[in-house]
Design an enzyme around this catalytic site. Structure first.
Site, short mmCIF file in Angstrom:
data_model
loop_
_atom_site.label_atom_id
_atom_site.label_comp_id
_atom_site.label_asym_id
_atom_site.label_seq_id
_atom_site.Cartn_x
_atom_site.Cartn_y
_atom_site.Cartn_z
N GLU A 1 47.50 33.43 36.89
CA GLU A 1 48.56 34.59 37.31
C GLU A 1 47.93 34.86 38.66
OE1 GLU A 1 50.87 35.57 35.46
OE2 GLU A 1 50.56 34.91 33.60
N GLU B 1 51.39 38.44 51.28
CA GLU B 1 51.15 39.44 50.32
C GLU B 1 50.73 40.54 51.10
OE1 GLU B 1 49.02 38.31 46.91
OE2 GLU B 1 50.24 39.33 45.64
P1 NAD Z 1 40.71 37.86 44.14
O1 NAD Z 1 41.29 36.57 43.66
O2 NAD Z 1 39.96 38.08 45.37
O3 NAD Z 1 39.78 38.29 42.81
C1 NAD Z 1 40.26 38.21 41.43
C2 NAD Z 1 38.75 37.89 40.62
O4 NAD Z 1 38.51 36.56 41.02
C3 NAD Z 1 37.98 38.83 40.67
O5 NAD Z 1 37.22 38.79 39.38
C4 NAD Z 1 37.05 38.35 41.57
O6 NAD Z 1 35.66 38.68 41.48
C5 NAD Z 1 37.23 36.78 41.23
N1 NAD Z 1 36.71 35.82 42.08
C6 NAD Z 1 36.72 36.04 43.44
N2 NAD Z 1 36.30 34.76 44.13
C7 NAD Z 1 35.89 34.07 43.06
C8 NAD Z 1 35.24 32.58 43.10
N3 NAD Z 1 35.03 31.94 44.19
N4 NAD Z 1 35.15 32.21 41.65
C9 NAD Z 1 35.42 32.85 40.55
N5 NAD Z 1 35.78 34.08 40.65
C10 NAD Z 1 36.19 34.83 41.97
O7 NAD Z 1 42.15 38.96 43.66
P2 NAD Z 1 41.93 40.46 43.75
O8 NAD Z 1 42.03 40.85 45.37
O9 NAD Z 1 41.00 41.16 42.95
O10 NAD Z 1 43.47 40.74 43.26
C11 NAD Z 1 44.64 40.76 44.07
C12 NAD Z 1 45.14 39.37 43.77
O11 NAD Z 1 45.73 39.27 42.38
C13 NAD Z 1 46.64 39.43 44.36
O12 NAD Z 1 46.97 38.09 45.06
C14 NAD Z 1 47.66 39.49 43.38
O13 NAD Z 1 49.04 39.13 43.53
C15 NAD Z 1 46.96 39.07 42.49
N6 NAD Z 1 47.41 39.45 40.64
C16 NAD Z 1 48.25 38.58 40.25
C17 NAD Z 1 48.91 38.99 39.07
C18 NAD Z 1 49.65 38.11 38.25
O14 NAD Z 1 49.84 38.62 36.93
N7 NAD Z 1 50.28 37.25 38.68
C19 NAD Z 1 48.51 40.36 38.46
C20 NAD Z 1 47.47 41.04 39.24
C21 NAD Z 1 47.02 40.65 40.44
#
Ligand code: NAD
Length: 489
Positions: A259, A390
């Site tokens: 997602e 975004e």
């Molecule tokens: P992010 O990708 O920075 O982090 C998401 C998760 O991934 C966190 O738990 C983080 O610790 C982990 N993470 C980061 N780097 C990683 C790695 N190298 N390996 C494994 N895990 C890692 O995203 P964010 O800033 O927490 O959230 C915002 C993003 O999430 C936005 O792009 C938003 O659109 C998306 N989002 C999507 C949905 C959906 O349903 N499509 C819902 C909510 C948020």
């Protein structure tokens, strides 16, 4: 921080949940969680390393055979009890989310209702997993098609909806008979820890849900994802991290649900009901201070109504109150951190530099706390970064259009495809838009699409798979087909 907030925070576990008990990180390391509205440190919790991650996966693997064999009705009743407990503790969970994430309390209450609903919905779905029995076209035998839990799963969640993103994954996984390790965002881990304790109170057996909190998301996740015992990865977060994890998941040919990010178009035609469109714009843009994957990113508005629409949304924004989400009347909370404030500032600066009109807002607010005001930009030029990235902040960017084809071309000109919004009173036009917009979801004359009973998910770079609805449980099931002889042959 008030006394009641301190009391609530003291109740949140500060360890890792592994095999049914809370324990400190193996190294004893801890990290701090902050309130984005004040910058204050609110709690210290365990900081897992790779060995802790592996121990959590060990526990999920050990618990899997018994959980998979547990009658679906029994699994359902645990999920239902968890739903009731979430409802009982709704005020506490809402307050906790407001403290660690920043959203105004009214919105946090809305998320508790939405997030809790996944526990109820999938408690209902657990007993509805069925198969098929049928004849072959040639009468040569009988086919039996059955569904089986995929196995131990790794769930990674973002910070923007701390409860709902966790329940949207945990509930279908458990309903299907899978065990999980969940890693919440390091920015908002407390809600997941609180939820895990609720699941224990609901009498979930040890090891079925394990929680790992860490500031080393990369190495801890890589060790779990590349472990041959894991069978499924479900990730919600940004598209770049999702692509990285998909590559990691390839080696073990893991089932994946992704997602990812969005860049939602919000189309307003000249035949739209403008009252509705403005209400919808407020919800689609400013809910969660714009920090939602479903947030409207580009407002594509017909030239004949763009002035009126701009005036009305600007007037509404003028009524907003910015502040800590616990305070009465606050409608705009803080962004998650200072990096998010700088990003909003940069995107607005770039658009204005290229010729966009700033109608209201636009300047970051000095700390403490990470605040950026609700902002409206008009006539945003096509090359502006804000139309391609975004935003994840409270900036409403408007682009005028002449005709339907142009609107559609602008709307689809992105690698993202999560959600679109369309405002029109013309039925045939609405149908054309639904069929031609390249998004997994469309809000037709509404500004919020999320519902536990609906298949949430994106097209293109916005992801793979669906969460919620009858589709949601399928993500955690695998299919077996058995051929048997023709009993009359
Ligand atoms: P992010 O990708 O920075 O982090 C998401 C998760 O991934 C966190 O738990 C983080 O610790 C982990 N993470 C980061 N780097 C990683 C790695 N190298 N390996 C494994 N895990 C890692 O995203 P964010 O800033 O927490 O959230 C915002 C993003 O999430 C936005 O792009 C938003 O659109 C998306 N989002 C999507 C949905 C959906 O349903 N499509 C819902 C909510 C948020």
């Amino acid at each position: 921080m008030s006394a009641s907030e301190a009391e609530l925070l003291a109740e949140v576990p500060d360890g890792l949940l592994i095999g049914g008990s809370w324990r400190p990180a193996g190294t004893g390391a801890r990290f701090a969680v902050h309130d984005p509205a004040t910058g204050a440190r609110i709690k210290q919790i365990a900081d897992a390393d790779v060995a802790d991650g592996r121990a959590a996966l060990d526990a999920a693997c050990d618990a899997f055979p018994a959980w998979a064999a547990t009658p679906p009705r029994a699994r359902a009743e645990i999920l239902r009890r968890a739903f009731e407990l979430v409802r009982e503790r709704a005020e506490d969970i809402a307050l906790l989310m407001t403290i660690e994430m920043g959203k105004p309390l009214a919105e946090a209450r809305g998320e508790v209702a939405y997030g809790g609903e996944f526990l109820r919905w999938f408690s209902e779905e657990a007993s509805r997993v069925t198969g098929r029995y049928g004849n072959t076209p040639e009468n040569s035998g009988r086919m039996i098609i059955t569904k089986h839990p995929v196995g131990p799963c790794y769930l990674i969640t973002p910070w923007n909806f701390p409860l709902a993103m966790a329940t949207r994954k945990i509930a279908p996984a458990l309903a299907a008979g899978c065990t999980v390790v969940i890693k919440p965002s390091e920015l908002t881990p407390l809600t997941t820890l609180f939820l895990a304790e609720i699941l224990r109170e609901a009498e979930l057996p040890a090891g079925v849900v394990n929680v790992v909190t860490t500031t080393s998301a990369g190495p801890v996740s890589a060790a779990i994802i590349t472990d041959p015992r894991l069978r499924k990865l479900s990730f919600t977060g940004s598209t770049p991290v999702g692509k990285l994890l998909l590559a990691q998941a390839a080696d073990n040919v893991l089932r994946t649900s992704m997602e990812l990010g969005g860049n939602a178009p919000f189309l307003v035609f000249d035949d739209a009901d403008l009252d509705r469109a403005v209400d919808g714009a407020m919800a689609a843009k400013f809910r969660n201070v714009g920090q939602a994957c479903t947030a409207a990113n580009r407002f594509i508005v017909h030239r004949d109504v763009v002035d009126e629409f701009t005036r009305r949304v600007t007037d509404r924004v003028r009524t907003f109150t910015m502040g800590r989400g616990t305070e009465d009347g606050v409608t705009i909370g803080p962004l998650i951190d200072d990096r998010a404030v700088r990003k909003a500032d940069d995107l607005v600066g770039d658009a204005v530099h290229r010729g966009a009109t700033l109608h209201i807002g636009g300047t970051a607010v000095a700390g403490p706390g990470s605040f950026f005001p609700a902002t409206v930009l008009g006539d945003v030029p096509a090359q502006s970064r804000i139309l391609h990235e975004e935003i994840f902040g409270p900036v409403l960017a408007i682009v005028p259009f002449h005709d339907e084809d142009e609107a559609l071309r602008i709307a689809n000109a992105t690698e993202y495809g999560l959600v679109s919004y369309v405002y029109t009173e013309n039925l045939a036009r609405a149908q054309r838009m639904i069929e031609r917009l390249e998004t997994g979801m469309t809000g037709l004359n509404v500004g919020v699409v999320s519902n536990a009973a609906a298949p949430f998910g994106g097209w293109k770079h916005s992801g793979l798979g669906r969460e919620g609805g009858i589709e949601g449980i399928e993500e955690y099931l695998q299919t077996k087909y058995t051929m048997t002889p023709d009993p009359f042959g």
